[in-house]
Write a protein that holds these residues in place. Structure first.
Motif, PDB file in Angstrom:
ATOM      1  N   GLN A  25       0.873  -1.237   0.133  1.00  0.00           N
ATOM      2  CA  GLN A  25       0.042  -0.092   0.099  1.00  0.00           C
ATOM      3  C   GLN A  25       0.685   1.433  -0.003  1.00  0.00           C
ATOM      4  O   GLN A  25       0.406   2.201  -0.512  1.00  0.00           O
ATOM      5  CB  GLN A  25      -0.928   0.081   1.204  1.00  0.00           C
ATOM      6  CG  GLN A  25      -2.027  -0.980   1.284  1.00  0.00           C
ATOM      7  CD  GLN A  25      -2.741  -1.257   2.701  1.00  0.00           C
ATOM      8  OE1 GLN A  25      -2.686  -0.078   3.675  1.00  0.00           O
ATOM      9  NE2 GLN A  25      -3.227  -2.380   2.928  1.00  0.00           N
ATOM     10  N   LYS A  26       1.949   1.340   0.616  1.00  0.00           N
ATOM     11  CA  LYS A  26       2.699   2.472   0.949  1.00  0.00           C
ATOM     12  C   LYS A  26       3.875   2.708   0.632  1.00  0.00           C
ATOM     13  O   LYS A  26       4.569   3.555   0.530  1.00  0.00           O
ATOM     14  CB  LYS A  26       2.662   2.959   2.562  1.00  0.00           C
ATOM     15  CG  LYS A  26       1.274   2.996   3.202  1.00  0.00           C
ATOM     16  CD  LYS A  26       1.260   3.513   4.598  1.00  0.00           C
ATOM     17  CE  LYS A  26      -0.019   3.609   5.258  1.00  0.00           C
ATOM     18  NZ  LYS A  26       0.089   4.326   6.536  1.00  0.00           N
ATOM     19  N   ALA A  30       7.497   4.011   4.055  1.00  0.00           N
ATOM     20  CA  ALA A  30       6.421   4.670   4.800  1.00  0.00           C
ATOM     21  C   ALA A  30       5.501   4.196   5.831  1.00  0.00           C
ATOM     22  O   ALA A  30       4.165   4.612   5.886  1.00  0.00           O
ATOM     23  CB  ALA A  30       5.224   5.191   3.434  1.00  0.00           C
ATOM     24  N   PHE A  31       5.632   3.201   6.358  1.00  0.00           N
ATOM     25  CA  PHE A  31       4.970   2.588   7.401  1.00  0.00           C
ATOM     26  C   PHE A  31       5.551   2.354   8.793  1.00  0.00           C
ATOM     27  O   PHE A  31       7.119   2.438   8.754  1.00  0.00           O
ATOM     28  CB  PHE A  31       4.449   1.207   6.842  1.00  0.00           C
ATOM     29  CG  PHE A  31       5.457   0.181   7.259  1.00  0.00           C
ATOM     30  CD1 PHE A  31       5.711  -0.694   8.125  1.00  0.00           C
ATOM     31  CD2 PHE A  31       6.331  -0.192   6.061  1.00  0.00           C
ATOM     32  CE1 PHE A  31       6.563  -1.754   8.264  1.00  0.00           C
ATOM     33  CE2 PHE A  31       7.047  -1.110   6.211  1.00  0.00           C
ATOM     34  CZ  PHE A  31       7.569  -1.943   7.128  1.00  0.00           C
TER      35      PHE A  31
END
Length: 203
Positions: A25-26, A30-31
């Protein structure tokens, strides 16, 4: 999913699975570890029972990815039957299939900036994948006189780089959709042209 749904025995894998989804998803940078914990249905402190931090969790995703990747390459080669060339071409297709079916793992392995050398288990898994390609490359040149054989590791790495390039071309933003061939056809034709230049295939 409620907190506590995962018992101690499968919390580690639940966090890996959650992280794969977040990467898809990211992206790999970015998590947060807290997000992985939340997606797995556990407290923010729970991941620290198994991982020192976010990078170690990402390394475990990559390790599992490499093991799956290596197993697919080994199965595709299948002992070099019915010929070393056909088996080697199957390995290329297995590469593309893995990237398509397991994008979160693929990104963790190749696009996260991890230092493979710093994790012995991850390094061993990555070496197994490279060894599969090396086995295929070695078989290709078995019938060529020793003094005319290119280094198998060079061939394996060239094919790896070519495969990765095709994945990028047909994956990120799909610029490859502008060309009138499929990813599989592009990779196979590129490999055949390369091997013809090395003398594996007659001109």
């Amino acid at each position: 999913m409620s907190r506590g749904s995962y018992h101690h025995g499968n919390l580690r894998q639940a966090l890996v699975d959650a992280t794969v989804g977040l990467i898809e998803q990211k992206g790999p940078a970015a998590f947060t570890l807290a997000e992985a914990a939340r997606l797995a249905g556990v407290s923010a402190a729970a991941p620290y029972r198994h991982f020192e931090g976010r990078d170690q969790l990402l390394e475990e995703v990559a390790r599992q990815g490499y093991l799956d990747f290596a197993a697919r390459l080994e199965a595709a080669f299948g002992g070099g039957r019915p010929s070393a060339l056909s088996a080697f071409l199957r390995m290329g297709q297995a590469y593309l299939t893995f990237a398509s079916e397991k994008p979160g793992f693929y990104i963790a392995m190749f696009e996260s900036g991890l230092s493979i050398a710093g994790n012995a288990e991850l390094s061993a898994a990555a070496d197994r994948a490279q060894e599969a390609l090396l086995t295929g490359a070695t078989a290709l040149f078995a019938r060529i006189p020793a003094d005319r054989r290119p280094p198998p590791i060079m061939v394996a790495n060239h094919i790896w780089a070519m495969s990765h390039g095709v994945v990028e071309l047909f994956g990120r933003g799909r610029p490859g959709s502008r060309v009138p061939v499929t990813a599989a056809d592009m990779l196979e034709s590129g490999v055949l042209i390369y091997l013809r230049g090395l003398g594996v295939i007659p001109s």
